[in-house]
Design an enzyme around this catalytic site. Structure first.
Site, PDB file in Angstrom:
ATOM      1  CD  GLU A  99      -2.697   1.302   2.510  1.00  0.00           C
ATOM      2  OE1 GLU A  99      -3.479   2.273   2.620  1.00  0.00           O
ATOM      3  OE2 GLU A  99      -2.599   0.404   3.371  1.00  0.00           O
ATOM      4  CD  GLU A 229      -8.801   3.214   2.884  1.00  0.00           C
ATOM      5  OE1 GLU A 229      -8.021   2.727   2.037  1.00  0.00           O
ATOM      6  OE2 GLU A 229      -8.590   3.172   4.106  1.00  0.00           O
TER       7      GLU A 229
END
Length: 266
Positions: A99, A229
């Site tokens: 990530e 997100e």
């Protein structure tokens, strides 16, 4: 002939009188009724000025997480009386794409697009190898930068059957920036993500928006701030898009469009 002379002379005399009066008014020296002839001071009109240049807008981009997890166990304020871990590397795809690498890449792409549009861009981290800054520092960074908007970029690590994006904002709001402007920024980014072909999250939030009270970076913000997100890194279809340069460029294009739309209305 005599009558004709009067017709010719009359206009000349009147014209001269009018000319004298006009010059007298223009020079501010017209005689008063008493014949003093004292000069009358007049104030000249200022020439029209060009409009003042508009100051460039400033955007703070926060590439979520860090290249290395803080191993000291440091806890920092979460903005609502609790504490959070300083920072981590975040989640990753099943194939191991991290990530922190995804967020840093997308943030660089958004920064390049905004700068090309004349926006001043500040990033919370300059590389993808360090451990910081902690989440509380990131939450306060928007104020330090004088940011008009703050966008934190993330990838989620939810159950594999969930997919799509959502945009988080601090709720209930703790200050005026969170109360209205942050929600407007969230809606602008949500709409742009939809316009870029991305679908609302199937597992969290509602209509692509996610009000949150547990995110330190949003709770501590005093400038309009949201957290995107972009997708679920544990979902195979989402991960396939996130793992390609073309996919990351698509996320960057959508986020940039949302920021620009918010700045245009703010």
């Amino acid at each position: 002939m005599h009558t004709s002379s009067r017709i010719l002379i009359g206009p000349v005399v009147v014209g001269a009188a009018l000319l004298a009066a006009g010059l007298s008014a223009a020079l501010g020296t017209g005689a008063s009724a008493g014949g003093s002839g004292a000069p009358v001071l007049t104030t000249a009109s200022a020439p029209p000025q060009p409009p003042a240049a508009t100051a460039p807008r400033t955007v703070l981009l926060d590439p979520g997480h860090a290249g290395r997890t803080d191993a000291t166990g440091t806890l920092v304020p979460d903005g609502r009386g609790g504490e959070k871990a300083c920072n981590t590397t975040g989640t990753e795809t099943n194939a191991g794409y991290a990530e922190h690498a995804f967020t840093f890449d997308v943030a660089q792409r958004v920064a390049a697009r905004l700068r090309a549009d004349g926006v001043v861009v500040v990033l919370t981290r300059a590389d993808d190898s360090g451990t910081g800054p902690c989440v509380d520092e990131r939450g306060r960074a928007g104020e330090a930068a004088g940011a008009d908007a703050v966008v934190s970029i993330h990838g989620d690590g939810a159950p594999a059957d969930g997919h799509g994006f959502h945009v988080a904002f601090s709720d209930p709001p703790l200050n005026p920036a969170q109360e209205g402007p942050a929600h407007a920024l969230a809606v602008a980014v949500r709409d742009a993500m939809r316009g870029g072909g991305f679908v609302d999250s199937t597992y969290l939030g509602h209509d692509g928006l996610s009000p949150r009270n547990d995110l330190a970076g949003l709770n501590l913000a005093t400038r309009p701030s949201v957290l995107v997100e972009c997708a679920n890194m544990r979902n195979a279809a989402d991960a396939a898009v996130m793992s390609t340069p073309e996919g990351r460029e698509s996320y960057a294009a959508a986020i940039t469009t949302g920021i620009q739309a918010f700045l245009a209305r703010a």
